[in-house]
Design a protein around this motif. Structure first.
Motif, PDB file in Angstrom:
ATOM      1  N   LYS A 138      14.763  10.041  35.190  1.00 30.07           N
ATOM      2  CA  LYS A 138      13.517   9.288  35.057  1.00 30.07           C
ATOM      3  C   LYS A 138      12.909   9.480  33.671  1.00 30.07           C
ATOM      4  O   LYS A 138      12.376   8.533  33.067  1.00 30.07           O
ATOM      5  N   THR A 139      12.990  10.690  33.155  1.00 32.39           N
ATOM      6  CA  THR A 139      12.427  10.975  31.836  1.00 32.39           C
ATOM      7  C   THR A 139      13.490  10.967  30.742  1.00 32.39           C
ATOM      8  O   THR A 139      13.147  11.019  29.556  1.00 32.39           O
ATOM      9  N   GLY A 140      14.760  10.948  31.141  1.00 34.96           N
ATOM     10  CA  GLY A 140      15.842  10.991  30.158  1.00 34.96           C
ATOM     11  C   GLY A 140      15.977  12.338  29.480  1.00 34.96           C
ATOM     12  O   GLY A 140      16.468  12.428  28.349  1.00 34.96           O
ATOM     13  N   MET A 141      15.579  13.396  30.179  1.00 39.87           N
ATOM     14  CA  MET A 141      15.615  14.741  29.599  1.00 39.87           C
ATOM     15  C   MET A 141      16.611  15.630  30.330  1.00 39.87           C
ATOM     16  O   MET A 141      16.878  15.452  31.512  1.00 39.87           O
ATOM     17  N   VAL A 142      17.132  16.603  29.585  1.00 40.31           N
ATOM     18  CA  VAL A 142      17.983  17.638  30.153  1.00 40.31           C
ATOM     19  C   VAL A 142      17.267  18.970  29.986  1.00 40.31           C
ATOM     20  O   VAL A 142      16.821  19.311  28.887  1.00 40.31           O
ATOM     21  N   HIS A 143      17.159  19.714  31.071  1.00 45.54           N
ATOM     22  CA  HIS A 143      16.490  21.013  31.053  1.00 45.54           C
ATOM     23  C   HIS A 143      17.517  22.094  31.346  1.00 45.54           C
ATOM     24  O   HIS A 143      18.244  22.021  32.341  1.00 45.54           O
ATOM     25  N   VAL A 144      17.563  23.103  30.487  1.00 46.31           N
ATOM     26  CA  VAL A 144      18.540  24.182  30.597  1.00 46.31           C
ATOM     27  C   VAL A 144      17.794  25.495  30.802  1.00 46.31           C
ATOM     28  O   VAL A 144      16.913  25.841  30.008  1.00 46.31           O
ATOM     29  N   PHE A 145      18.159  26.212  31.866  1.00 48.47           N
ATOM     30  CA  PHE A 145      17.577  27.530  32.099  1.00 48.47           C
ATOM     31  C   PHE A 145      18.426  28.544  31.350  1.00 48.47           C
ATOM     32  O   PHE A 145      19.571  28.799  31.693  1.00 48.47           O
ATOM     33  N   ARG A 146      17.853  29.134  30.285  1.00 53.26           N
ATOM     34  CA  ARG A 146      18.603  30.048  29.433  1.00 53.26           C
ATOM     35  C   ARG A 146      18.821  31.402  30.108  1.00 53.26           C
ATOM     36  O   ARG A 146      18.168  31.744  31.092  1.00 53.26           O
ATOM     37  N   LEU A 147      19.709  32.191  29.530  1.00 49.13           N
ATOM     38  CA  LEU A 147      20.036  33.506  30.073  1.00 49.13           C
ATOM     39  C   LEU A 147      18.857  34.455  30.051  1.00 49.13           C
ATOM     40  O   LEU A 147      18.778  35.373  30.874  1.00 49.13           O
ATOM     41  N   ASP A 148      17.940  34.266  29.114  1.00 45.94           N
ATOM     42  CA  ASP A 148      16.792  35.168  29.003  1.00 45.94           C
ATOM     43  C   ASP A 148      15.594  34.702  29.826  1.00 45.94           C
ATOM     44  O   ASP A 148      14.520  35.304  29.758  1.00 45.94           O
ATOM     45  N   GLY A 149      15.765  33.631  30.589  1.00 44.51           N
ATOM     46  CA  GLY A 149      14.688  33.156  31.448  1.00 44.51           C
ATOM     47  C   GLY A 149      13.817  32.086  30.834  1.00 44.51           C
ATOM     48  O   GLY A 149      12.980  31.502  31.539  1.00 44.51           O
ATOM     49  N   THR A 150      13.979  31.801  29.550  1.00 43.50           N
ATOM     50  CA  THR A 150      13.266  30.692  28.924  1.00 43.50           C
ATOM     51  C   THR A 150      14.035  29.400  29.193  1.00 43.50           C
ATOM     52  O   THR A 150      15.155  29.429  29.722  1.00 43.50           O
ATOM     53  N   LYS A 278      16.687  38.013  39.935  1.00 42.09           N
ATOM     54  CA  LYS A 278      15.543  37.158  40.255  1.00 42.09           C
ATOM     55  C   LYS A 278      16.004  35.725  40.471  1.00 42.09           C
ATOM     56  O   LYS A 278      17.017  35.290  39.924  1.00 42.09           O
ATOM     57  N   ILE A 279      15.246  34.999  41.273  1.00 41.47           N
ATOM     58  CA  ILE A 279      15.526  33.574  41.494  1.00 41.47           C
ATOM     59  C   ILE A 279      14.875  32.793  40.351  1.00 41.47           C
ATOM     60  O   ILE A 279      13.688  32.980  40.066  1.00 41.47           O
ATOM     61  N   PRO A 280      15.617  31.940  39.662  1.00 35.83           N
ATOM     62  CA  PRO A 280      15.038  31.204  38.526  1.00 35.83           C
ATOM     63  C   PRO A 280      13.923  30.255  38.976  1.00 35.83           C
ATOM     64  O   PRO A 280      14.017  29.633  40.034  1.00 35.83           O
ATOM     65  N   GLN A 281      12.893  30.179  38.169  1.00 31.90           N
ATOM     66  CA  GLN A 281      11.768  29.290  38.441  1.00 31.90           C
ATOM     67  C   GLN A 281      11.521  28.416  37.215  1.00 31.90           C
ATOM     68  O   GLN A 281      11.373  28.931  36.101  1.00 31.90           O
ATOM     69  N   TRP A 282      11.482  27.109  37.414  1.00 26.50           N
ATOM     70  CA  TRP A 282      11.232  26.199  36.303  1.00 26.50           C
ATOM     71  C   TRP A 282       9.764  26.267  35.890  1.00 26.50           C
ATOM     72  O   TRP A 282       8.886  26.478  36.745  1.00 26.50           O
ATOM     73  N   PRO A 283       9.476  26.097  34.607  1.00 27.01           N
ATOM     74  CA  PRO A 283       8.074  26.060  34.159  1.00 27.01           C
ATOM     75  C   PRO A 283       7.325  24.897  34.805  1.00 27.01           C
ATOM     76  O   PRO A 283       7.933  23.925  35.276  1.00 27.01           O
TER      77      PRO A 283
END
Length: 313
Positions: A138-150, A278-283
């Motif tokens: 919908k937004t044309g974006m790709v979101h990557v959860f990095r190894l450091d949690g960012t 930990k379970i990853p959480q998106w911003p």
């Protein structure tokens, strides 16, 4: 079980190589492969597709190996101490001096590999259960959860996707390179979940699945996701982890059962490893862009499982 990008980070702040230009994959042009989810999908709907990382499949293997190394050298360490306490020559001065030289040297030798093993252990345990990739059409974006949690967020069409050699010999993987404004310098790299040998029909199958989702939507892909991963907001169960390991041998069921005595203890280590993570959480900003219509017909996740056609009303 390829750990490129985990044990050693991908090289960045470097020029895009000629091979990466030669093996570039187009977001708008279909590849030669048929799309396959390849047990990588966590959630799919009309808004976004979320996949696991390539390290998730064999999660626990590195922990099992490093744990064995730590226990082995810890046993050697304790054995030397026991010898020092019980076999110390109390009456012979010559042997006492030799013994006092041997014991510290032995303790140093057996203790050297332990910090290295702990370093490897922390690459997998005490981090995150997985590192998701979210493709928002919908937004044309790709979101990557990095190894450091960012997290990294980058437009789909601006990523330079290319086939790159994996760490395992004769294997290749699809990497996404984030480039500088002049499109010549690699600033960051992430990787899709699947890697395979050159010429394998599976090498580009998962890429084609992602590409087709972003370019055409989920309509023709929905029935390809028959086993979504129930890990979005929870840790996997022990049996789920064991079945995921067994699934790597699904093309040869007999081999899978022959391997099960080895995979079962590995599944135990995997379960323990998951519970240290930990379970990853998106911003919040990523989550806000990923709202899904409850009436969306194209939802596929743990709450919206695959139903075979013969069972549909």
């Amino acid at each position: 079980m390829d750990y490129a990008g985990l044990t050693a980070k991908y090289k960045v702040n470097r020029p895009l190589s000629e091979k990466e230009k030669q093996h570039q994959l187009s977001q708008t042009k279909a590849s030669s492969a048929e799309p396959l989810a390849q047990l990588s999908v966590i959630r799919m709907n009309s808004t976004y597709l979320e996949c696991c990382d390539k390290f998730y499949t064999w999660k626990g293997l590195m922990t099992a190996f490093t744990g064995f190394v730590i226990l082995l050298f810890a046993y050697a360490f304790v054995s030397v101490l026991v010898v020092a306490l019980t076999k110390y020559p109390a009456t012979d001065p010559a042997k006492q001096s030799e013994f006092l030289l041997f014991v510290p040297l032995s303790l140093v030798i057996v203790s050297i590999p332990i910090p290295l093993a702990l370093w490897f252990l922390k690459k997998e345990a005490f981090r995150y259960t997985h590192y998701p990739l979210r493709f928002n059409r919908k937004t044309g974006m790709v979101h990557v959860f990095r190894l450091d949690g960012t997290t990294l967020s980058v437009p789909w069409r601006e990523i330079h996707f290319a086939l790159n050699p994996a760490q395992m010999r004769n294997f290749w993987e699809v990497r996404g390179h984030v480039l500088s404004e002049d499109r010549s310098t690699v600033l960051e790299t992430f990787v899709l979940p699947t890697f395979a040998s050159w010429g394998s029909p599976y090498l580009l199958a998962q890429w084609e699945f992602v590409r087709r989702y972003m370019e055409k939507g989920p309509t023709q892909l929905l029935d390809l996701v028959q086993y979504p991963l129930d890990i979005a907001d929870r840790r996997e169960t022990f049996w789920f982890g064991f079945q995921r390991l067994m699934a790597e041998f699904s093309v040869a069921p007999l081999l899978a059962w022959l391997m099960s005595p080895l995979l079962f203890p590995l599944a135990i280590v995997r379960w323990v490893t998951m519970h240290t993570c930990k379970i990853p959480q998106w911003p919040e900003e990523v989550a806000a862009q990923s709202e899904v219509d409850p009436k969306d017909r194209y939802q596929r996740d743990a709450q919206h499982p695959y139903v075979p056609p013969q069972q549909q009303n």
